[in-house]
Write a protein that holds these residues in place. Structure first.
Motif, PDB file in Angstrom:
ATOM      1  N   GLY B  77       0.859  -1.178   0.000  1.00 60.23           N
ATOM      2  CA  GLY B  77       0.000   0.000   0.000  1.00 60.23           C
ATOM      3  C   GLY B  77       0.891   1.221   0.000  1.00 60.23           C
ATOM      4  N   CYS B  78       0.272   2.412  -0.022  1.00 69.12           N
ATOM      5  CA  CYS B  78       1.082   3.635   0.057  1.00 69.12           C
ATOM      6  C   CYS B  78       1.843   3.643   1.376  1.00 69.12           C
ATOM      7  CB  CYS B  78       0.187   4.869  -0.006  1.00 69.12           C
ATOM      8  SG  CYS B  78      -0.642   5.072  -1.588  1.00 69.12           S
ATOM      9  N   THR B  79       1.141   3.331   2.461  1.00 64.58           N
ATOM     10  CA  THR B  79       1.759   3.310   3.783  1.00 64.58           C
ATOM     11  C   THR B  79       2.916   2.326   3.827  1.00 64.58           C
ATOM     12  OG1 THR B  79      -0.401   3.777   4.729  1.00 64.58           O
ATOM     13  CG2 THR B  79       1.287   2.938   6.239  1.00 64.58           C
ATOM     14  N   ALA B  80       2.684   1.171   3.252  1.00 69.86           N
ATOM     15  CA  ALA B  80       3.649   0.079   3.344  1.00 69.86           C
ATOM     16  C   ALA B  80       4.928   0.355   2.558  1.00 69.86           C
ATOM     17  CB  ALA B  80       3.007  -1.219   2.881  1.00 69.86           C
ATOM     18  N   GLY B 119      -1.216  -0.059   6.211  1.00 70.55           N
ATOM     19  CA  GLY B 119      -2.364   0.799   5.974  1.00 70.55           C
ATOM     20  C   GLY B 119      -3.588   0.184   6.630  1.00 70.55           C
ATOM     21  N   ASP B 120      -4.717   0.890   6.560  1.00 68.39           N
ATOM     22  CA  ASP B 120      -5.930   0.373   7.193  1.00 68.39           C
ATOM     23  C   ASP B 120      -6.442  -0.881   6.486  1.00 68.39           C
ATOM     24  OD1 ASP B 120      -6.107   2.849   5.580  1.00 68.39           O
ATOM     25  OD2 ASP B 120      -8.236   2.402   5.462  1.00 68.39           O
ATOM     26  N   GLY B 121      -6.344  -0.901   5.164  1.00 65.65           N
ATOM     27  CA  GLY B 121      -6.775  -2.095   4.427  1.00 65.65           C
ATOM     28  C   GLY B 121      -5.833  -3.250   4.692  1.00 65.65           C
ATOM     29  N   ASP B 122      -4.561  -2.943   4.622  1.00 63.80           N
ATOM     30  CA  ASP B 122      -3.485  -3.900   4.878  1.00 63.80           C
ATOM     31  C   ASP B 122      -3.672  -4.588   6.238  1.00 63.80           C
ATOM     32  OD1 ASP B 122      -1.155  -4.863   3.740  1.00 63.80           O
ATOM     33  OD2 ASP B 122       0.129  -3.273   4.529  1.00 63.80           O
ATOM     34  N   ALA B 123      -3.892  -3.786   7.266  1.00 66.37           N
ATOM     35  CA  ALA B 123      -3.923  -4.307   8.634  1.00 66.37           C
ATOM     36  C   ALA B 123      -5.258  -4.931   8.994  1.00 66.37           C
ATOM     37  CB  ALA B 123      -3.605  -3.194   9.627  1.00 66.37           C
ATOM     38  N   TYR B 151      -8.438   2.796   0.569  1.00 70.55           N
ATOM     39  CA  TYR B 151      -7.346   2.117  -0.127  1.00 70.55           C
ATOM     40  C   TYR B 151      -6.682   3.153  -1.027  1.00 70.55           C
ATOM     41  CZ  TYR B 151      -9.205  -2.547   1.110  1.00 70.55           C
ATOM     42  OH  TYR B 151      -9.624  -3.668   1.772  1.00 70.55           O
ATOM     43  N   GLY B 152      -5.606   3.723  -0.545  1.00 70.52           N
ATOM     44  CA  GLY B 152      -4.959   4.795  -1.294  1.00 70.52           C
ATOM     45  C   GLY B 152      -4.278   4.280  -2.549  1.00 70.52           C
ATOM     46  N   MET B 153      -3.439   3.279  -2.356  1.00 72.39           N
ATOM     47  CA  MET B 153      -2.592   2.840  -3.463  1.00 72.39           C
ATOM     48  C   MET B 153      -3.367   2.378  -4.694  1.00 72.39           C
ATOM     49  SD  MET B 153       0.743   0.546  -3.620  1.00 72.39           S
ATOM     50  CE  MET B 153       1.736   2.015  -3.741  1.00 72.39           C
ATOM     51  N   THR B 154      -4.501   1.725  -4.468  1.00 72.74           N
ATOM     52  CA  THR B 154      -5.262   1.214  -5.612  1.00 72.74           C
ATOM     53  C   THR B 154      -6.255   2.242  -6.145  1.00 72.74           C
ATOM     54  OG1 THR B 154      -6.522   0.051  -3.922  1.00 72.74           O
ATOM     55  CG2 THR B 154      -5.032  -1.272  -5.268  1.00 72.74           C
TER      56      THR B 154
HETATM   57  C1  LIG Z   1      -3.442 -10.069  -2.404  1.00 75.51           C
HETATM   58  C2  LIG Z   1      -3.575  -8.668  -2.890  1.00 75.51           C
HETATM   59  N1  LIG Z   1      -4.800  -8.165  -3.097  1.00 75.51           N
HETATM   60  C3  LIG Z   1      -4.945  -6.908  -3.543  1.00 75.51           C
HETATM   61  C4  LIG Z   1      -3.834  -6.127  -3.777  1.00 75.51           C
HETATM   62  C5  LIG Z   1      -4.015  -4.746  -4.291  1.00 75.51           C
HETATM   63  N2  LIG Z   1      -3.782  -3.706  -3.281  1.00 75.51           N
HETATM   64  C6  LIG Z   1      -2.589  -3.110  -3.159  1.00 75.51           C
HETATM   65  S1  LIG Z   1      -2.561  -1.955  -1.963  1.00 75.51           S
HETATM   66  C7  LIG Z   1      -4.194  -2.217  -1.598  1.00 75.51           C
HETATM   67  C8  LIG Z   1      -4.914  -1.439  -0.550  1.00 75.51           C
HETATM   68  C9  LIG Z   1      -4.113  -0.446   0.132  1.00 75.51           C
HETATM   69  O1  LIG Z   1      -4.862   0.193   1.102  1.00 75.51           O
HETATM   70  P1  LIG Z   1      -4.291   0.424   2.549  1.00 75.51           P
HETATM   71  O2  LIG Z   1      -3.807  -0.853   3.105  1.00 75.51           O
HETATM   72  O3  LIG Z   1      -5.312   1.147   3.344  1.00 75.51           O
HETATM   73  O4  LIG Z   1      -2.990   1.301   2.300  1.00 75.51           O
HETATM   74  P2  LIG Z   1      -2.881   2.807   1.756  1.00 75.51           P
HETATM   75  O5  LIG Z   1      -2.500   2.694   0.318  1.00 75.51           O
HETATM   76  O6  LIG Z   1      -4.196   3.470   1.949  1.00 75.51           O
HETATM   77  O7  LIG Z   1      -1.806   3.386   2.586  1.00 75.51           O
HETATM   78  C10 LIG Z   1      -4.726  -3.205  -2.408  1.00 75.51           C
HETATM   79  C11 LIG Z   1      -6.134  -3.666  -2.341  1.00 75.51           C
HETATM   80  C12 LIG Z   1      -2.568  -6.698  -3.559  1.00 75.51           C
HETATM   81  N3  LIG Z   1      -1.436  -6.030  -3.750  1.00 75.51           N
HETATM   82  N4  LIG Z   1      -2.475  -7.954  -3.108  1.00 75.51           N
END
Ligand SMILES: Cc1ncc(C[n+]2csc(CCOP(=O)(O)OP(=O)(O)O)c2C)c(N)n1
Ligand code: SF4
Ligand SMILES: [Mg+2]
Lengths: 370, 309
Positions: B77-80, B119-123, B151-154
């Motif tokens: 993700g962006c956070t990651a 990130g929030d989705g990640d965690a 979900y920022g990155m996507t």
């Molecule tokens: C198994 C898998 N499913 C979906 C994705 C696509 N994906 C990449 S980042 C992300 C969500 C990111 O959201 P978040 O964790 O909140 O991080 P943010 O970008 O908001 O910091 C998704 C769905 C992936 N990389 N791997």
């Protein structure tokens, strides 16, 4: 040296400890659970660690993390769990993290027949994770070989910085046979040695086939990622950085084929029929070949211990010497596809059973007579 | 390194406030950033992630930890993406699995400080199971969750923390799912340290992060942030600066919250900032290592029969 009566799954656990495995993470699943049970009992005795994770995705992730921290690591599972491990298995291949994944195959798809044997995960072991990637899979045919190939799996994983799959099955895993356990101290173990200083260390150097891997927390601070990366591990999309890496990683086994490709041949001059098999089916194959030879027929027997990468050259040579190759498997024909690919115009006869029962010697003999 | 970017923006080094060459050497905290190659970050300018990263670096610096002793593990993700910019042992893993990788690493190296950045989705979506189990085990990992409600990155799909009614690219008519309160979840699951602050309250974040990292067991720090590029745009919340300001206006310190009447607390919609839980629970690797010690000692008395019967 001591002789013991032992299950294949137990021999795998003992082999892992002998090979220096000091971390196991897993999730219980029939018919692999004995591996976890023995590891949970034995690891603490040698200063190792065991954890039962919340699922197989986590198990696969944890063993990668454990190896990054410097412990040789393993997990064991069966079909459904193996499916869950695929994403992180690809991560290990991409990031070149050594680890061993035991798959005691059961009948699938889905929950299938948990207690029935199968060889249905041959193709999944090769192509289960997304994207092109190198992988090694070994398949034992006895309890003693379960021990030996587990040791081999660890050594290959370390030497080539790769996940290695031990693709066994319910029959070999649950069968009891006598096994001579060596003194674990005398078992040969491959250890990564980093000679570079932290200043010049490149964890993904393309100079040579396999750059040694430094564990975390030892002064070599670097980046590991599942993204395409450059020689120091940073993400990159530059073709001039990506291409040498792709070339190295996808060619590293081919350039060391002699070391990685294990198989046993028992050939008879003038044979026109060959039987090629692996795992539990190879035991049936031996039996059938013995019977055929007793009747005066000449038969070649090829037992693949390394299934992936497929021993192409050896099978091609075998095909050149006979008229047909019989391939018994407990699936609907998976490794046979590889044999067909190498066999040219020679006939490949598939003998398949995917109902939980073993292929019988009679089925192989009938195929030879047809 | 950044010449092409300056050129594209018609900026001089001075205008862009690019630090002089010896700046890294001069600034101790910045020593913890990776030199060469990895800058600028992939983040949108104005994103709160940079502030959170700054807080993390200061927290580690404050604790006086050796860079070698720190491992940052992140999902996707962006956070990651945060770890790649920092000069520690950094492991960028798969989406949702940071805590599972971190668990293996912590078991292998209980002496290291392992920090999982998600990130929030990640965690909480894909990684929700690992999140509650890491908290349940109270394993010595610090989880830093940057909650931007999306979900920022996507590109702005709704996440398990998107408030009801807010829009996302996959919630064009407004989100109908109730969000997870991240801290409550961690507290219920057994985390021994739980705190929350925001990207606006950077120094507060420093403090909570250093407490979290110093804690032996599982710690969670929720850093409430924003994503002006996706969530902000689709919900018409203004610029990055507007969203940053909103974090100030829509949050209250726990001390103030505690003074509210039960009815007022019930009605509170503001983000509560503060340390929400401190619990004295045994840490997982310490307990397991005790077991290992016992077993190895036993083996020394009665040697393992690998060679003998
Ligand atoms: C198994 C898998 N499913 C979906 C994705 C696509 N994906 C990449 S980042 C992300 C969500 C990111 O959201 P978040 O964790 O909140 O991080 P943010 O970008 O908001 O910091 C998704 C769905 C992936 N990389 N791997
Ligand atoms: S997309 Fe959102 S979360 Fe990602 S860097 Fe841009 S502003 Fe930050
Ligand atoms: Mg998010």
């Amino acid at each position: 040296m001591t002789i013991k009566l032992m299950q294949g799954n137990e021999a795998i656990a003992q082999g892992a400890i002998a090979a220096g495995c000091r971390f196991y993470a897993g999730y219980p699943i029939t018919p692999s659970t004995e591996v976890a049970e023995v590891m949970s009992r034995e690891l603490p005795k040698v200063g190792g660690k065991f954890i039962q994770m919340e699922d197989e995705i986590a198990s696969m992730a944890a063993i990668i993390g454990g190896r990054v921290g410097g412990l040789k690591s393993m997990t064991a599972t069966s079909g459904p769990g193996f499916s869950l491990m695929q994403e992180n298995l690809g991560y290990a291949a991409m990031a070149e993290i050594p680890c061993v994944i035991v798959n005691v195959q059961r009948l699938g798809p889905s929950t299938g027949q948990p207690t029935a044997a199968s060889q249905g995960d041959v193709m999944q072991a090769r192509w289960g994770t997304h994207g092109d990637h190198p992988i090694i899979a070994l398949s034992p045919i006895s309890v003693a070989q379960s021990f030996d190939l587990t040791v081999k799996a660890f050594n290959l994983s370390e030497k080539y910085r790769t996940p290695v799959i031990l693709l066994t099955d319910e029959i070999i895993g649950h069968m009891r046979e006598p096994i001579e356990l060596p003194d674990f101290n005398s078992v040969e173990k491959f250890e990564q040695v980093v000679t570079e200083s932290p200043e010049t260390y490149k964890p993904y150097s393309n100079n040579g086939d396999v750059p040694p891997m430094a564990a975390f927390g030892r002064g070599y601070r670097y980046h590991i990622t599942g993204l395409f990366h450059d020689e120091v591990g940073f993400p990159t999309q530059r073709l001039d950085e990506v291409e040498p890496w792709l070339e190295r990683v996808n060619g590293k086994f081919e350039r060391n084929a002699d070391d990685i490709l294990l198989y046993e041949t028992d050939y008879q001059p003038g044979a026109r029929t060959a039987v090629l098999s692996y795992g539990a089916s190879a035991r049936t194959a031996r039996h059938a070949v013995k019977q055929m030879r007793a009747r005066g027929e000449k038969v070649n027997l090829f037992t693949a211990l390394t299934i992936w990468p497929f021993p192409e050259t050896a099978v091609e040579a075998l095909a050149d010497s006979v008229e047909r190759i019989i391939v018994p498997e407990m699936n609907l024909g998976q490794l046979a596809l590889e044999v067909e690919r190498m066999a040219g115009r020679r006939k490949v006869v598939r003998v398949n059973r995917a109902n939980g029962e073993m292929v019988t010697p009679d089925m192989i003999i009938a195929a030879a007579e047809a | 390194m950044v010449d092409h970017i300056l050129e594209a923006h018609h900026l001089t080094k001075q205008e862009a406030q690019i630090p002089p060459e010896d700046w890294f050497e001069a600034n101790e905290t910045l020593q913890k950033l990776r030199k060469h190659k990895k800058f600028p970050t992939i983040w949108c300018s104005g994103c709160g992630l940079g502030v959170v990263m700054g807080a993390l670096i200061r927290a580690i610096d404050h604790l006086g930890l050796d860079n070698d002793q720190v491992a940052l593990v992140a999902g996707i993700g962006c956070t990651a993406r945060m770890p790649v910019y920092m000069d520690f042992n950094t492991l960028h893993t798969t989406h949702g699995r940071a805590l599972a990788f971190a668990t293996g690493l912590k078991i292998a190296r209980p002496d290291m400080k392992v920090i999982a950045i998600m990130g929030d989705g990640d965690a909480l979506a894909i990684g929700g199971n690992h999140f509650i189990h890491a908290a349940r085990r109270n394993i010595g990992i610090t989880a830093l969750v940057v909650n931007n409600s999306i979900y920022g990155m996507t590109g702005g799909q709704y996440s398990p923390t998107t408030p009801v009614g807010m829009r996302a690219t996959t919630a064009p008519y407004g989100n109908v799912e109730p969000p997870f309160p991240i801290c409550d979840l961690a507290m219920a699951a057994g985390a021994s340290y739980v705190a929350r602050s925001t990207a606006f309250h950077a120094l507060e974040l420093d403090k909570y992060l250093s407490e979290a990292i110093a804690n032996d067991g599982f710690s969670l720090v929720e850093a409430v942030s924003y994503c002006h590029t996706t969530y902000g745009r689709i919900n018409k919340l203004g610029t990055a600066a507007d969203m940053m300001r909103a974090l100030k206006d829509t949050s209250i310190p726990k001390a103030s919250y505690d003074k509210l009447s039960p009815e007022e607390q019930q009605a509170n919609t503001k983000i509560v900032r503060g340390v929400l839980q401190r619990k004295n629970r045994p840490e997982y690797t310490q307990i397991y290592n005790l077991l290992v010690e016992q077993q190895t000692q036993r083996e020394e008395i009665r040697p393992r029969n690998t060679g003998r019967r």
